[in-house]
Design an enzyme around this catalytic site. Structure first.
Site, PDB file in Angstrom:
ATOM      1  N   ARG A 103      55.678 -43.024  52.684  1.00 35.27           N
ATOM      2  CA  ARG A 103      54.780 -41.916  52.383  1.00 35.27           C
ATOM      3  C   ARG A 103      53.386 -42.349  51.932  1.00 35.27           C
ATOM      4  O   ARG A 103      52.984 -42.121  50.788  1.00 35.27           O
ATOM      5  CB  ARG A 103      55.408 -40.979  51.356  1.00 35.27           C
ATOM      6  CG  ARG A 103      56.724 -40.427  51.813  1.00 35.27           C
ATOM      7  CD  ARG A 103      57.312 -39.471  50.827  1.00 35.27           C
ATOM      8  NE  ARG A 103      56.797 -38.128  50.989  1.00 35.27           N
ATOM      9  CZ  ARG A 103      57.214 -37.098  50.267  1.00 35.27           C
ATOM     10  NH1 ARG A 103      58.109 -37.254  49.339  1.00 35.27           N
ATOM     11  NH2 ARG A 103      56.719 -35.897  50.471  1.00 35.27           N
ATOM     12  N   ASP A 133      62.801 -30.619  54.842  1.00 37.29           N
ATOM     13  CA  ASP A 133      63.274 -30.259  53.504  1.00 37.29           C
ATOM     14  C   ASP A 133      64.559 -29.424  53.532  1.00 37.29           C
ATOM     15  O   ASP A 133      65.089 -29.087  52.472  1.00 37.29           O
ATOM     16  CB  ASP A 133      62.179 -29.492  52.736  1.00 37.29           C
ATOM     17  CG  ASP A 133      61.062 -30.414  52.266  1.00 37.29           C
ATOM     18  OD1 ASP A 133      61.201 -31.642  52.381  1.00 37.29           O
ATOM     19  OD2 ASP A 133      60.042 -29.894  51.776  1.00 37.29           O
ATOM     20  N   CYS A 146      58.117 -43.912  47.191  1.00 37.95           N
ATOM     21  CA  CYS A 146      58.889 -42.714  46.926  1.00 37.95           C
ATOM     22  C   CYS A 146      60.252 -42.928  47.560  1.00 37.95           C
ATOM     23  O   CYS A 146      60.366 -43.632  48.557  1.00 37.95           O
ATOM     24  CB  CYS A 146      58.180 -41.515  47.548  1.00 37.95           C
ATOM     25  SG  CYS A 146      59.183 -40.050  47.603  1.00 37.95           S
ATOM     26  N   ARG A 200      63.054 -30.089  39.523  1.00 34.96           N
ATOM     27  CA  ARG A 200      61.699 -30.207  40.067  1.00 34.96           C
ATOM     28  C   ARG A 200      61.429 -29.066  41.041  1.00 34.96           C
ATOM     29  O   ARG A 200      60.281 -28.670  41.225  1.00 34.96           O
ATOM     30  CB  ARG A 200      61.546 -31.531  40.827  1.00 34.96           C
ATOM     31  CG  ARG A 200      61.571 -32.748  39.946  1.00 34.96           C
ATOM     32  CD  ARG A 200      61.283 -33.967  40.763  1.00 34.96           C
ATOM     33  NE  ARG A 200      60.006 -33.821  41.473  1.00 34.96           N
ATOM     34  CZ  ARG A 200      59.503 -34.715  42.296  1.00 34.96           C
ATOM     35  NH1 ARG A 200      60.157 -35.830  42.531  1.00 34.96           N
ATOM     36  NH2 ARG A 200      58.347 -34.508  42.889  1.00 34.96           N
ATOM     37  N   ASN A 226      55.840 -25.849  46.851  1.00 35.79           N
ATOM     38  CA  ASN A 226      54.853 -26.648  47.571  1.00 35.79           C
ATOM     39  C   ASN A 226      53.545 -25.895  47.784  1.00 35.79           C
ATOM     40  O   ASN A 226      52.486 -26.507  47.865  1.00 35.79           O
ATOM     41  CB  ASN A 226      55.428 -27.126  48.912  1.00 35.79           C
ATOM     42  CG  ASN A 226      56.437 -28.251  48.710  1.00 35.79           C
ATOM     43  OD1 ASN A 226      56.577 -28.777  47.608  1.00 35.79           O
ATOM     44  ND2 ASN A 226      57.148 -28.602  49.768  1.00 35.79           N
TER      45      ASN A 226
END
Ligand code: UD1
Length: 424
Positions: free
Chosen positions: A123, A308, A118, A400, A23
């Site tokens: 979002r 997360d 998403c 990812r 990120n």
């Protein structure tokens, strides 16, 4: 399509190197659009999301060189040849919206596709747009795209966010570096990725104060230059691998990990019964033979418990003695891993944004499906502790955001491999 196959029940022992943060890197790469000189990022993670950002930047006319097998990225935006971020790339990755602020700040124009829905909630990007409008951008939403212009350049302003947004803070931070005058971001995100971006921008010549607090002040400069910047360690990867010995038993040293990156999460892990120890190389996590204890978790913006890591923590708590409550406060639909964990024998009830997990003594391996990035790794963690074989399908989600997950875990004694679906 690949699957990950885990045979549970192995105690873990070894060391896992923590990669650079996905990120952080996804915000640092677009920062290169702010200058005509190359930006060099070291300690970059090798992930498909990073490749997607490279493709996006190349579509805008940037040159992206990947050196040292992807560990070092050099992004050069001598000129921005196209100001259009196309739907076909943006729809793959929401972080694509981060090219909007830098392009607008440098050239006074940008056309960026709206990211669309998403899997983990609506979002929206309204806060990004509101902030850029405060800096004087003229925005129009047409055909699924944001058409943005600032013919006379952006102008510094006070931007107050009604809720904390990591992405909106990043977009505004980048845009403000080249705006005329001073910008103040109020209720800014405080995540380590924001601090990392601010440091990189400062190395490029930006004038920024207050990153890591809720109030960031940026004094615009006429131009930025190139720089070399090391990407901060990935706190979500760190937290995920801290959970591996906690759930499977054993002892693992996370090389490059630092407790302050995941303090709220580390406290919960200790409360659940894991032992943490700072070492010279990083952080060591261990668990003996005792059972994990139940803990309650509520996700929040940094320095709170990260959303997360919620799915991974839930995997651990399925095996705790007692009942744990998890509350998801950031995204409205982020318990898609719960039904999959249930297929492995977990007892979980979801009521809207909250979940109740009643610990069971053992999980059993099953065929499960990953629905998003963090959900997929939570199923792998559960598989490490489950009896028998767990097969996690749709691992493109995993790729990812996790670099060589099977190699990192098998180096610590886990029985885990990647198999192609044909062989499955
Ligand atoms: C980033 C992370 C993601 C993490 C999330 C929260 C990246 C690439 N992704 O996502 O992994 O889960 O932070 O820590 O860094 N919101 C709005 N309007 C907006 C923007 C956000 O309402 O314009 C809402 C979101 O729907 C969400 C909350 O704000 O409920 C926080 O989202 P945000 O911090 O913006 O997440 P991202 O930056 O997209």
């Amino acid at each position: 399509m690949d699957s990950i196959l885990v045979r549970g029940g192995r105690r873990l022992k070894g060391r896992i190197p923590i990669s650079g943060a996905k990120n952080a890197c996804l915000a640092l790469m677009p920062a290169a659009l702010l200058t005509d000189e190359p930006l060099t990022l070291t300690n970059a993670p090798r992930l498909s999301d990073i490749r997607t950002m490279s493709v996006l930047l190349e579509s805008l006319g940037c040159e992206v060189a990947s050196l040292q097998a992807g560990r070092v990225l050099v992004v050069g935006a001598q000129t921005i040849a196209s100001h259009v971020a196309d739907y076909d790339i943006v729809r793959k990755m929401r972080a694509s919206i981060l090219v909007l602020g830098p392009m607008l700040a440098r050239d006074g124009r940008a056309v960026v596709s709206l990211p669309g829905g998403c899997a983990i909630g609506a979002r929206p990007v309204d806060l990004h747009l509101m902030g850029l409008e405060r800096l004087g951008a003229e925005l129009e939403l047409r055909d699924g795209y944001v058409h943005a212009q600032a013919p006379g350049g952006l102008k510094g302003a006070v931007v107050e966010f009604p809720i904390v947004s990591v992405g909106a803070t990043e977009n505004l931070l980048m845009a403000a570096t080249l705006a005329r005058g001073t910008t103040v971001l109020v209720n800014a995100a405080r995540e380590p990725e924001i601090v990392d971006l601010a440091r990189c921008l400062r190395a490029m010549g930006a004038r920024i104060e207050g990153e890591g607090t809720g109030r960031i002040e940026i004094e615009g400069v006429a131009r930025l230059r190139g720089a070399t910047h090391p990407v901060v360690a990935d706190r979500i990867e760190l937290g995920t691998y801290m959970l591996a010995p906690a759930i499977a038993g054993g002892e693992v040293e996370l090389v490059g990990g630092r407790r302050e990156l995941v303090a709220a999460f580390a406290d919960k892990l200790e409360a659940a019964g894991a032992t943490l120890e700072d070492t010279e190389a990083g952080l060591k996590v261990s668990r003996g033979n005792g059972r994990i204890g139940a803990v309650d978790v509520e996700t929040a913006p940094f320095p709170g418990f990260p959303t997360d890591l919620q799915a991974q923590m839930m995997a651990l708590l399925t095996l705790a003695e007692g009942v744990s409550h998890l509350e998801e406060r950031i995204f409205e639909n982020r318990f898609m891993h719960a039904p999959e964990l249930t297929r492995m024998g977990a007892r979980i009830e979801v009521h809207g944004g909250a979940a109740t997990v009643t610990g069971v003594e053992r999980l059993r391996g099953a065929r499960v499906m990953a629905t998003d990035l963090r959900a997929s790794v939570s199923l792998i963690l559960a598989g490490l502790a489950a009896e028998g074989e767990t097969r996690v399908a749709r691992v493109y989600h995993l790729d990812r955001g996790y670099e060589r997950v099977e190699e990192k875990l098998s180096a610590c004694g886990a029985e885990i491999e990647r198999v192609s679906e044909r062989a499955a």
